[in-house]
Motif scaffolding. Structure first.
Motif, PDB file in Angstrom:
ATOM      1  N   THR A  17      15.644  38.359  66.041  1.00 32.51           N
ATOM      2  CA  THR A  17      16.706  38.013  65.089  1.00 32.51           C
ATOM      3  C   THR A  17      16.413  36.694  64.392  1.00 32.51           C
ATOM      4  N   TRP A  18      15.734  35.771  65.076  1.00 30.46           N
ATOM      5  CA  TRP A  18      15.375  34.498  64.438  1.00 30.46           C
ATOM      6  C   TRP A  18      14.371  34.713  63.310  1.00 30.46           C
ATOM      7  N   ARG A  19      13.433  35.622  63.505  1.00 31.05           N
ATOM      8  CA  ARG A  19      12.452  35.886  62.442  1.00 31.05           C
ATOM      9  C   ARG A  19      13.151  36.403  61.190  1.00 31.05           C
ATOM     10  N   GLU A  20      14.100  37.309  61.374  1.00 26.89           N
ATOM     11  CA  GLU A  20      14.830  37.841  60.229  1.00 26.89           C
ATOM     12  C   GLU A  20      15.691  36.748  59.585  1.00 26.89           C
ATOM     13  N   ALA A  21      16.316  35.912  60.394  1.00 31.28           N
ATOM     14  CA  ALA A  21      17.125  34.819  59.853  1.00 31.28           C
ATOM     15  C   ALA A  21      16.274  33.833  59.073  1.00 31.28           C
ATOM     16  N   ALA A  22      15.073  33.556  59.557  1.00 31.19           N
ATOM     17  CA  ALA A  22      14.176  32.632  58.859  1.00 31.19           C
ATOM     18  C   ALA A  22      13.815  33.177  57.486  1.00 31.19           C
ATOM     19  N   ARG A  23      13.606  34.477  57.414  1.00 30.06           N
ATOM     20  CA  ARG A  23      13.278  35.107  56.123  1.00 30.06           C
ATOM     21  C   ARG A  23      14.446  34.961  55.145  1.00 30.06           C
ATOM     22  N   SER A  90      32.871  36.805  64.511  1.00 33.72           N
ATOM     23  CA  SER A  90      33.758  37.962  64.380  1.00 33.72           C
ATOM     24  C   SER A  90      34.324  38.138  62.983  1.00 33.72           C
ATOM     25  N   GLY A  91      34.474  37.024  62.251  1.00 30.21           N
ATOM     26  CA  GLY A  91      35.134  37.097  60.949  1.00 30.21           C
ATOM     27  C   GLY A  91      36.629  37.279  61.045  1.00 30.21           C
ATOM     28  N   THR A  92      37.181  37.145  62.260  1.00 26.49           N
ATOM     29  CA  THR A  92      38.618  37.350  62.455  1.00 26.49           C
ATOM     30  C   THR A  92      39.313  36.174  63.129  1.00 26.49           C
ATOM     31  N   THR A  93      38.579  35.119  63.453  1.00 24.45           N
ATOM     32  CA  THR A  93      39.170  33.986  64.164  1.00 24.45           C
ATOM     33  C   THR A  93      40.258  33.326  63.310  1.00 24.45           C
ATOM     34  N   THR A  94      41.448  33.205  63.863  1.00 18.03           N
ATOM     35  CA  THR A  94      42.601  32.764  63.090  1.00 18.03           C
ATOM     36  C   THR A  94      42.386  31.411  62.427  1.00 18.03           C
ATOM     37  N   LEU A 113      28.604  35.103  58.948  1.00 18.70           N
ATOM     38  CA  LEU A 113      29.351  35.928  59.884  1.00 18.70           C
ATOM     39  C   LEU A 113      28.528  37.107  60.368  1.00 18.70           C
ATOM     40  N   GLY A 114      28.942  37.636  61.524  1.00 17.31           N
ATOM     41  CA  GLY A 114      28.224  38.748  62.118  1.00 17.31           C
ATOM     42  C   GLY A 114      28.771  40.094  61.702  1.00 17.31           C
ATOM     43  N   ASP A 115      30.068  40.187  61.466  1.00 15.26           N
ATOM     44  CA  ASP A 115      30.703  41.460  61.116  1.00 15.26           C
ATOM     45  C   ASP A 115      31.182  41.407  59.670  1.00 15.26           C
ATOM     46  N   PRO A 116      30.517  42.123  58.761  1.00 12.03           N
ATOM     47  CA  PRO A 116      30.903  42.060  57.350  1.00 12.03           C
ATOM     48  C   PRO A 116      32.161  42.843  57.011  1.00 12.03           C
ATOM     49  N   GLU A 117      32.702  43.610  57.947  1.00 10.59           N
ATOM     50  CA  GLU A 117      33.908  44.402  57.690  1.00 10.59           C
ATOM     51  C   GLU A 117      35.131  43.681  58.254  1.00 10.59           C
ATOM     52  N   THR A 118      35.306  42.428  57.836  1.00 12.73           N
ATOM     53  CA  THR A 118      36.377  41.604  58.405  1.00 12.73           C
ATOM     54  C   THR A 118      37.065  40.783  57.321  1.00 12.73           C
ATOM     55  N   PRO A 119      38.239  40.217  57.607  1.00 12.78           N
ATOM     56  CA  PRO A 119      38.996  39.475  56.594  1.00 12.78           C
ATOM     57  C   PRO A 119      38.264  38.273  56.017  1.00 12.78           C
ATOM     58  N   ALA A 120      37.343  37.665  56.766  1.00 14.91           N
ATOM     59  CA  ALA A 120      36.654  36.478  56.267  1.00 14.91           C
ATOM     60  C   ALA A 120      35.882  36.755  54.987  1.00 14.91           C
ATOM     61  N   ALA A 126      31.595  33.312  48.968  1.00 11.57           N
ATOM     62  CA  ALA A 126      30.287  33.923  49.210  1.00 11.57           C
ATOM     63  C   ALA A 126      30.106  34.080  50.712  1.00 11.57           C
ATOM     64  N   THR A 127      29.262  35.012  51.109  1.00 16.23           N
ATOM     65  CA  THR A 127      28.993  35.211  52.530  1.00 16.23           C
ATOM     66  C   THR A 127      27.492  35.355  52.758  1.00 16.23           C
ATOM     67  N   VAL A 128      27.082  35.003  53.954  1.00 20.60           N
ATOM     68  CA  VAL A 128      25.747  35.306  54.450  1.00 20.60           C
ATOM     69  C   VAL A 128      25.968  36.159  55.688  1.00 20.60           C
ATOM     70  N   GLU A 129      25.630  37.422  55.599  1.00 19.08           N
ATOM     71  CA  GLU A 129      25.967  38.374  56.645  1.00 19.08           C
ATOM     72  C   GLU A 129      24.781  38.577  57.586  1.00 19.08           C
TER      73      GLU A 129
END
Length: 301
Positions: A17-23, A90-94, A113-120, A126-129
Motif C-alpha cells: 500500500t505504501w508503494r501505491e501511495a508513493a505513486r 472511515s469518512g464518518t467521524t463526527t 480517506l479510506g472509504d469514498p462512499e461516506t459523508p466526508a 477535494a478528496t484523496v481516496e
C-alpha cells in the motif's frame, strides 16, 4: 480468536500500500502547495499522522502547518489558513465532519480517506481516496501509515527506503521481552513525535497495555522516573545525546533502530499484536472501541 486476524493481514500489506501511495503522492494532486498556510485535522490515529505531516511540511519550509484534533481545531475567525487537510479512515467521524461543515465555503478543504462512499466526500472540496488501504480491523495500521507515506511523497520525499525497511520490519524477530514488558514509553522528535504517540495508542488499543509517549528531549524532565527493569523505552529516530545511557541507568530496556521511523512503527504494530495474543485478546475488536466514533447530535429543544 482466529490465528490470522484482520490486523495481521492489514499490517503485513503495508509495503504494497505504501508503494501505491508513493505513486499517488508524487503525482501532486489537490494537496496544499508550497507557501500555503495549512491546518491539519484528525481524530486519534489520524491526528497523530497530522502531527507528523505538519512537522515534516513546516520543517521543510513549505508553509505554516498546524495539527489539531478535530474536536479542538481553532478555525473560527481569520487565522489566515489557506487550506484545511482532514485525515479520516472511515469518512464518518463526527468531529471531522463538523470541521468540514464549519469551514465549508470559507476555507478550501481536502480530505484523505479510506472509504469514498461516506459523508466526508460531499463535505470536502477535494478528496484523496485510499480505498486500497481501508481496513476491517478496528485497530488502524495500514491506513494511517499509507496516508502519511502519500503525504511524505507529496512533499518530495523518496520513500523507497521506507518501503524496503517496512519489509525488513515485517521479517524482524519480535523479542520476548517486548511481549512480556510491564510498560512502554515511546519517544520521538520532530515528525517522529507523532509516530511515538501513535505507537503508544496502538499498544493500548490492541493489547490494553500501559504506554506513554513524549518528545524525546522532554523525557528526562520527569517521565524517565517511570523507567525501571522490565519496562521499555522505545525511540523513533536519532537519540539525543546521553539519552540511551540515562535510560540504561534505570534498568529499563532501550530500543532504537536505524530503519526508517515509519517502518519501525510497523514493528511496534507487530509487538502490539503479539501482546494481544499473549493475553487472549481480540486485536480486531478492542473493548469500548468502534471503527468510527459517531456522536449523537444533541436533541432539539
Amino acid at each position: 480468536m482466529s490465528e490470522t486476524s484482520y490486523m495481521e493481514q492489514e499490517l503485513r500489506s503495508q509495503p504494497e500500500t505504501w508503494r501505491e501511495a508513493a505513486r499517488i503522492g508524487a503525482a501532486g494532486g489537490p494537496l496544499p502547495k508550497a507557501g500555503q498556510r495549512v491546518a491539519v485535522v484528525g481524530c486519534g490515529t489520524s491526528w497523530f499522522m497530522a502531527q507528523s505531516y505538519a512537522a515534516l511540511r513546516e520543517s521543510a519550509g513549505l508553509g505554516v502547518t498546524d495539527p489539531f484534533p478535530a474536536s479542538e481545531a481553532f478555525l473560527d475567525g481569520d487565522r489566515g489558513y489557506d487550506a484545511v487537510v482532514a485525515i479520516t479512515r472511515s469518512g464518518t467521524t463526527t468531529e471531522v465532519l463538523r470541521v468540514l461543515e464549519a469551514v465549508r465555503g470559507r476555507i478550501p478543504t481536502v480530505t484523505l480517506l479510506g472509504d469514498p462512499e461516506t459523508p466526508a466526500v460531499e463535505l470536502s472540496d477535494a478528496t484523496v481516496e485510499l480505498p486500497f488501504a481501508d481496513e476491517q480491523s478496528v485497530v488502524q495500521t495500514r491506513f494511517a501509515t499509507t496516508a502519511l507515506t502519500l503525504l511524505r511523497a507529496q512533499l518530495g520525499h523518496d520513500v523507497s527506503r521506507a518501503v524496503d525497511d517496512a519489509e525488513e520490519a515485517l521479517a524482524a524477530p519480535v523479542a520476548q521481552e517486548w511481549v512480556d514488558a510491564e510498560q512502554f514509553s515511546f519517544l520521538g522528535s520532530g515528525w517522529t513525535y507523532g509516530l511515538a504517540n501513535e505507537a503508544a495508542l496502538k499498544m493500548r488499543e490492541a493489547s490494553q497495555s500501559w504506554t506513554e509517549s513524549y518528545p524525546a528531549m522532554e523525557y528526562r524532565h520527569g517521565p524517565i522516573s517511570i523507567a525501571a527493569p522490565g519496562r521499555v523505552t522505545w525511540l523513533f529516530g536519532p537519540a539525543p545525546e546521553g539519552l540511551e545511557a540515562d535510560v540504561a541507568r534505570t534498568g529499563a530496556h532501550f530500543v532504537s533502530h536505524d530503519r526508517d521511523p515509519l517502518a519501525d512503527l510497523v514493528l511496534v504494530q507487530r509487538v502490539a499484536l503479539e501482546r494481544a495474543r499473549a493475553r487472549g485478546l481480540d486485536p480486531d475488536n478492542p473493548r469500548s472501541l468502534t471503527r468510527s466514533v459517531m456522536l449523537q447530535e444533541p436533541a432539539t429543544p
